[in-house]
Design a protein around this motif. Structure first.
Motif, PDB file in Angstrom:
ATOM      1  N   LEU A 193     102.795  57.018  40.654  1.00 13.70           N
ATOM      2  CA  LEU A 193     101.537  57.167  39.927  1.00 13.70           C
ATOM      3  C   LEU A 193     100.606  55.988  40.209  1.00 13.70           C
ATOM      4  N   GLU A 194     101.158  54.787  40.318  1.00 14.57           N
ATOM      5  CA  GLU A 194     100.343  53.621  40.663  1.00 14.57           C
ATOM      6  C   GLU A 194      99.762  53.766  42.068  1.00 14.57           C
ATOM      7  N   GLN A 195     100.585  54.233  43.015  1.00 20.73           N
ATOM      8  CA  GLN A 195     100.113  54.415  44.375  1.00 20.73           C
ATOM      9  C   GLN A 195      99.004  55.473  44.438  1.00 20.73           C
ATOM     10  N   LYS A 196      99.183  56.558  43.674  1.00 22.25           N
ATOM     11  CA  LYS A 196      98.162  57.608  43.662  1.00 22.25           C
ATOM     12  C   LYS A 196      96.852  57.096  43.076  1.00 22.25           C
ATOM     13  N   LYS A 197      96.941  56.324  42.011  1.00 26.87           N
ATOM     14  CA  LYS A 197      95.745  55.750  41.400  1.00 26.87           C
ATOM     15  C   LYS A 197      95.015  54.839  42.379  1.00 26.87           C
ATOM     16  N   ASP A 198      95.781  54.030  43.129  1.00 28.46           N
ATOM     17  CA  ASP A 198      95.165  53.137  44.117  1.00 28.46           C
ATOM     18  C   ASP A 198      94.499  53.935  45.231  1.00 28.46           C
ATOM     19  N   GLU A 213      93.243  56.934  45.097  1.00 32.90           N
ATOM     20  CA  GLU A 213      92.034  57.567  44.578  1.00 32.90           C
ATOM     21  C   GLU A 213      90.903  56.555  44.410  1.00 32.90           C
ATOM     22  N   ALA A 214      91.273  55.286  44.195  1.00 29.56           N
ATOM     23  CA  ALA A 214      90.269  54.234  44.062  1.00 29.56           C
ATOM     24  C   ALA A 214      89.912  53.599  45.402  1.00 29.56           C
ATOM     25  N   GLY A 215      90.547  54.070  46.476  1.00 29.75           N
ATOM     26  CA  GLY A 215      90.279  53.521  47.798  1.00 29.75           C
ATOM     27  C   GLY A 215      90.860  52.143  48.009  1.00 29.75           C
ATOM     28  N   ILE A 216      91.899  51.813  47.268  1.00 35.51           N
ATOM     29  CA  ILE A 216      92.492  50.473  47.347  1.00 35.51           C
ATOM     30  C   ILE A 216      93.760  50.520  48.201  1.00 35.51           C
ATOM     31  N   THR A 217      93.821  49.635  49.169  1.00 32.22           N
ATOM     32  CA  THR A 217      95.041  49.433  49.944  1.00 32.22           C
ATOM     33  C   THR A 217      95.452  47.983  49.754  1.00 32.22           C
TER      34      THR A 217
END
Length: 338
Positions: free
Chosen positions: A240-245, A247-251
């Protein structure tokens, strides 16, 4: 927002092709890169897949008239841990028959035998004989999934989880596969996952089955929910944390700790058997379903079975494994024989 480019592991295709060199009849040199390590040791599944590739090449080249191009089973014993470097593979004929043959494969490193297998050869495309449909099925049944929804990362029943790759992370070998974990809480002794290659340019081939059958998410972590990061509940939270990142365009910047394995105990393989029931398509497969389940965990040993199915839930391969359970701190530092 400018983001960092994720590191990517070296090619699994390359490991199963250019990293296998025939030095003379029945003898091969295997290059075992550190990107395929779990902790300090080479991941056994990689070696099993390399031997699969080499034995098929060996038999086809040396016994072409028998037309037995496929590995149908392997019975492995593990004596010593293998480390990133080169290893030698020796293949010997045990029995050459009209419908099936038996080979012996031995992996050695620094002059010591480390792994040994009996390998059965046959032709999975020409296998006349009695065939009956049985009533065997997975119990409990699989949780429903839509491949298209999984691919779009929007299936309401499954969440994707991928171990970040770093060349020094503890469980970097798991970076080669993207796992999909069910939201529905399962029995502790079961780990279900849909898997797809982390590299979109890769497909799963028959030769990779040894690698995949040894790569399931850890069962033991389900029994240590407050002390590990590998159990089902922890993987859902990380997914869920990875999906949120995403969706926010964060790598995130990937460092060794991002691929850490936080658990007081892990398990290795003392012996493994693999049966291949169905060949992958010639082009490979993008999706497989895997179930790993423990039959018993007792006295520091776990008896485990892993089964792999294709998209249609037809059985592709299965594996029985005897796994000693070790403390993680000992695994990081010890080079003792099992």
């Amino acid at each position: 927002m400018e983001t960092s480019k994720p590191m990517t592991p070296p090619s699994l295709y390359e490991a199963l092709s250019v990293n296998i060199k025939c030095t003379q009849k029945g003898e091969y040199e295997l290059l075992l890169p550190s990107s395929f390590c779990f902790g300090p040791r080479i991941f056994g599944g990689l070696v099993m897949s390399m031997v699969h590739q080499a034995t098929e090449s060996y038999f086809t080249e040396n016994h072409p008239k028998f037309n037995q191009p496929h590995v149908i089973s392997m019975q492995w014993q593990f004596f010593r841990q293998v480390y990133p470097s080169t290893a030698k593979l020796a293949i010997h004929d045990i029995h050459i028959g009209k419908s099936g043959s038996l080979l012996q494969a031995t992996i050695s490193q620094d002059g010591h035998a480390c792994m040994m297998s009996l390998v059965n050869m046959a032709n999975l495309q020409v296998s006349p004989g009695l065939t009956f449909k049985t009533d065997w099925k997975l119990d409990p049944p699989t949780i429903e999934a839509s491949i298209s929804s999984l691919a779009a990362d929007c299936d309401p029943r499954w969440i994707s989880y991928q171990t970040p790759y770093h060349p020094e992370s503890f469980r970097r070998v798991q970076s080669y596969v993207k796992f999909y974990v069910p939201y529905e809480q399962q029995q502790s002794h079961i780990r279900d996952h849909w898997i797809t290659p982390a590299d979109p340019g890769v497909t799963f081939t028959t030769e990779m089955l040894g690698f995949l059958l040894d790569l399931s998410l850890p069962i033991i972590d389900n029994y240590l929910p407050g002390e590990s990061t590998g159990g089902q509940i922890a993987c859902i939270a990380l997914g869920l944390e990875q999906k949120k990142d995403r969706e926010a365009g964060i790598t995130e910047v990937i460092d060794p700790s991002s691929g850490a394995f936080e658990s007081p105990a892990v398990y290795l393989s003392l012996s493994t058997t693999i049966e291949i029931k169905k060949l992958m398509p010639a082009r490979g497969a993008k999706w497989l379903f895997m179930r790993a389940y423990a039959k018993q965990i007792k006295d520091g040993r776990m008896s485990m079975e892993v089964v792999v199915f294709d998209e249609s839930l037809d059985l592709v391969a299965l594996s029985q494994q005897l796994c000693p359970i070790m403390e993680l701190s000992r695994m990081k530092t010890s080079k003792e024989s099992l």
